[in-house]
Design a protein around this motif. Structure first.
Motif, PDB file in Angstrom:
ATOM      1  N   GLY A 165       0.855  -1.171  -0.460  1.00 48.64           N
ATOM      2  CA  GLY A 165      -0.385  -0.218   0.221  1.00 48.64           C
ATOM      3  C   GLY A 165       0.552   1.318   0.015  1.00 48.64           C
ATOM      4  N   THR A 166      -0.146   2.222  -0.614  1.00 49.12           N
ATOM      5  CA  THR A 166       1.309   3.243  -0.703  1.00 49.12           C
ATOM      6  C   THR A 166       1.323   4.113   1.005  1.00 49.12           C
ATOM      7  N   LEU A 167       0.894   4.037   2.086  1.00 51.65           N
ATOM      8  CA  LEU A 167       1.388   4.613   3.856  1.00 51.65           C
ATOM      9  C   LEU A 167       2.144   3.898   3.846  1.00 51.65           C
ATOM     10  N   ASN A 168       2.304   2.158   3.616  1.00 53.09           N
ATOM     11  CA  ASN A 168       4.056   1.427   4.477  1.00 53.09           C
ATOM     12  C   ASN A 168       5.249   1.464   3.360  1.00 53.09           C
ATOM     13  N   THR A 169       4.472   1.787   2.042  1.00 54.65           N
ATOM     14  CA  THR A 169       5.605   2.573   0.905  1.00 54.65           C
ATOM     15  C   THR A 169       6.354   3.758   0.905  1.00 54.65           C
ATOM     16  N   MET A 170       5.400   4.828   2.211  1.00 52.20           N
ATOM     17  CA  MET A 170       6.435   6.501   1.786  1.00 52.20           C
ATOM     18  C   MET A 170       7.126   5.751   3.041  1.00 52.20           C
ATOM     19  N   TYR A 171       6.297   4.875   4.659  1.00 47.07           N
ATOM     20  CA  TYR A 171       7.516   4.774   5.335  1.00 47.07           C
ATOM     21  C   TYR A 171       8.590   4.304   4.624  1.00 47.07           C
ATOM     22  N   THR A 172       8.602   3.239   4.041  1.00 47.67           N
ATOM     23  CA  THR A 172       9.535   2.877   3.280  1.00 47.67           C
ATOM     24  C   THR A 172      11.126   3.908   2.502  1.00 47.67           C
ATOM     25  N   ILE A 173      10.432   4.381   2.460  1.00 48.59           N
ATOM     26  CA  ILE A 173      11.055   5.673   1.856  1.00 48.59           C
ATOM     27  C   ILE A 173      11.900   6.374   2.915  1.00 48.59           C
ATOM     28  N   ILE A 174      10.795   6.437   3.697  1.00 48.41           N
ATOM     29  CA  ILE A 174      11.629   6.580   5.129  1.00 48.41           C
ATOM     30  C   ILE A 174      13.145   6.475   5.783  1.00 48.41           C
ATOM     31  N   LEU A 175      12.747   4.564   5.646  1.00 46.34           N
ATOM     32  CA  LEU A 175      13.319   3.807   5.762  1.00 46.34           C
ATOM     33  C   LEU A 175      14.687   3.859   5.260  1.00 46.34           C
ATOM     34  N   LEU A 176      14.607   3.836   4.228  1.00 50.64           N
ATOM     35  CA  LEU A 176      15.831   4.369   3.302  1.00 50.64           C
ATOM     36  C   LEU A 176      16.315   5.391   3.555  1.00 50.64           C
ATOM     37  N   PHE A 177      15.827   6.812   3.540  1.00 51.00           N
ATOM     38  CA  PHE A 177      16.503   7.885   4.085  1.00 51.00           C
ATOM     39  C   PHE A 177      17.270   7.343   5.190  1.00 51.00           C
ATOM     40  N   ILE A 178      17.066   6.859   5.902  1.00 50.71           N
ATOM     41  CA  ILE A 178      17.507   7.272   6.949  1.00 50.71           C
ATOM     42  C   ILE A 178      18.869   6.307   7.185  1.00 50.71           C
ATOM     43  N   GLY A 179      18.665   4.813   6.248  1.00 49.46           N
ATOM     44  CA  GLY A 179      19.266   3.521   6.557  1.00 49.46           C
ATOM     45  C   GLY A 179      20.284   4.868   5.320  1.00 49.46           C
ATOM     46  N   LYS A 180      20.496   5.227   4.087  1.00 48.56           N
ATOM     47  CA  LYS A 180      21.571   5.896   3.956  1.00 48.56           C
ATOM     48  C   LYS A 180      22.195   6.654   4.506  1.00 48.56           C
ATOM     49  N   LYS A 181      21.463   8.260   5.405  1.00 46.77           N
ATOM     50  CA  LYS A 181      22.418   7.947   6.582  1.00 46.77           C
ATOM     51  C   LYS A 181      23.447   7.628   7.805  1.00 46.77           C
ATOM     52  N   ALA A 182      22.645   6.638   7.953  1.00 54.72           N
ATOM     53  CA  ALA A 182      23.535   5.830   9.148  1.00 54.72           C
ATOM     54  C   ALA A 182      25.130   5.076   8.007  1.00 54.72           C
ATOM     55  N   SER A 183      24.845   4.564   6.952  1.00 52.57           N
ATOM     56  CA  SER A 183      25.266   3.859   6.341  1.00 52.57           C
ATOM     57  C   SER A 183      26.578   4.703   5.801  1.00 52.57           C
ATOM     58  N   ASP A 184      26.982   6.091   5.749  1.00 54.64           N
ATOM     59  CA  ASP A 184      27.436   7.041   5.365  1.00 54.64           C
ATOM     60  C   ASP A 184      27.985   7.545   6.661  1.00 54.64           C
ATOM     61  N   LEU A 185      27.396   7.595   7.773  1.00 53.40           N
ATOM     62  CA  LEU A 185      27.767   7.647   9.631  1.00 53.40           C
ATOM     63  C   LEU A 185      28.834   6.843   9.667  1.00 53.40           C
ATOM     64  N   ILE A 186      28.602   5.680   9.477  1.00 55.58           N
ATOM     65  CA  ILE A 186      29.623   4.168   9.755  1.00 55.58           C
ATOM     66  C   ILE A 186      31.126   4.783   8.401  1.00 55.58           C
ATOM     67  N   ILE A 187      30.511   4.478   7.405  1.00 56.55           N
ATOM     68  CA  ILE A 187      31.610   4.615   5.904  1.00 56.55           C
ATOM     69  C   ILE A 187      32.566   5.821   5.996  1.00 56.55           C
ATOM     70  N   GLU A 188      32.146   6.914   6.775  1.00 60.54           N
ATOM     71  CA  GLU A 188      33.201   8.481   7.184  1.00 60.54           C
ATOM     72  C   GLU A 188      33.340   8.083   8.040  1.00 60.54           C
ATOM     73  N   GLY A 189      32.866   7.856   9.208  1.00 57.54           N
ATOM     74  CA  GLY A 189      33.470   8.077  10.365  1.00 57.54           C
ATOM     75  C   GLY A 189      32.630   9.352  11.802  1.00 57.54           C
ATOM     76  N   LEU A 190      32.790   8.869  12.733  1.00 63.10           N
ATOM     77  CA  LEU A 190      31.969   9.905  13.457  1.00 63.10           C
ATOM     78  C   LEU A 190      32.864  11.537  14.138  1.00 63.10           C
ATOM     79  N   ASP A 191      33.466  11.554  13.522  1.00 64.30           N
ATOM     80  CA  ASP A 191      34.553  12.714  12.988  1.00 64.30           C
ATOM     81  C   ASP A 191      34.830  13.890  12.237  1.00 64.30           C
ATOM     82  N   PRO A 192      33.707  14.177  11.405  1.00 62.88           N
ATOM     83  CA  PRO A 192      33.804  14.316   9.993  1.00 62.88           C
ATOM     84  C   PRO A 192      34.979  16.022  10.669  1.00 62.88           C
TER      85      PRO A 192
END
Length: 278
Positions: A165-192
């Motif tokens: 459905g539409t609502l859970n697909t929108m939640y999925t987009i939020i999930l992917l956005f947060i996942g991208k930010k979290a993975s960037d944090l791990i890859i780039e480190g905690l001390d930019p």
């Protein structure tokens, strides 16, 4: 050998974190995902198929087809990462109760899944999914890697409209956005780090003050101003973000008319500099 052992540990922990985000948060709360895992989850919703087994089959097919375009080390690590993800999903995929709040589930699924993805990517491995497919199209057709990978993930996520459905697909987009930010944090480190370019007639003096007060290195380049047609030196300084205000005060105390450009640095390595101890 030590680096390889560390990479194996990172891949194992990353695969476990990612798999648990799928089985404890995504599937019980009827959410979607990108990549091959997203396809496996959609097929699970539609036909009841085991997402762990389906993910393993799909990843194996993709790796077998695309192994020629992957570096040897990447192949080895991907062959380790992809089956581990499928194994952990298979072990934990049954009888998990939903949290009752899909949005909160999406947020934490993105966070933990992103951490897992970041740990895997940090080793130079891939997850054996759409990134391998994108590399294949880049190798054979010259397609852009990032855009191709995004397009494949978008198709997978949008196909979930007909299942979750539409609502859970929108939640999925939020999930992917947060996942991208979290993975960037791990890859780039905690001390930019911040790279600061200072164009000033007193650049050497600014550099001396930075070295004296901040115990960090700075480099002076000879330059020429295209607008004023005058020589203008430039100081180039790398600091962590918490030192930025102090650096600004030092620059203003020496030359309040200095032209300053600040930008983010993704990584810093090499040399013998002490990157701002104070």
């Amino acid at each position: 050998m030590g680096n390889l052992f560390r990479d194996i540990i990172f891949i194992t922990l990353g695969a476990l974190a990612y798999a648990l985000s799928v089985t404890f948060l995504i599937i019980p709360n009827n959410l979607g995902d990108g990549g091959l895992t997203g396809i496996s989850v959609i097929l699970h919703y539609a036909f009841g198929w085991s997402p762990g087994i389906v993910n393993f089959i799909l990843a194996t097919i993709v790796i077998l087809i695309g192994y020629r375009v992957l570096p040897r080390r990447n192949i080895f690590l991907t062959v380790l990462a992809a089956p581990l993800i499928s194994l952990f999903i298979f072990i934990t995929e049954n009888n998990i109760e939903p949290l009752g709040d899909p949005l909160v589930s999406a947020i934490f699924a993105g966070f933990f899944g992103g951490i897992g993805t970041g740990l895997i990517f940090r080793t130079g491995s891939s997850m054996g999914g759409t990134s391998v497919i994108a590399r294949m199209f880049h190798h054979t057709l010259g397609w852009d890697l990032t855009r191709t990978n995004f397009a494949f993930d978008a198709v997978v996520v949008l196909s979930g409209l007909f299942i979750i459905g539409t609502l859970n697909t929108m939640y999925t987009i939020i999930l992917l956005f947060i996942g991208k930010k979290a993975s960037d944090l791990i890859i780039e480190g905690l001390d930019p780090r911040k790279a600061v370019s200072v164009i000033s007639t007193q650049a050497p003096e600014i550099t001396d003050e930075v070295i004296r007060q901040m115990d960090t290195s700075a480099t002076v380049f000879k330059g020429y101003g295209g607008y004023l047609k005058k020589e203008a030196d430039m100081s180039y300084i790398i600091i962590n973000k918490y030192q930025l205000m102090k650096l600004k005060r030092i620059i203003n105390s020496v030359d309040d008319k200095a032209f300053v450009v600040i930008h983010d640095v993704r990584d810093v390595f090499g040399g013998s500099f002490s990157w701002g101890k104070k």
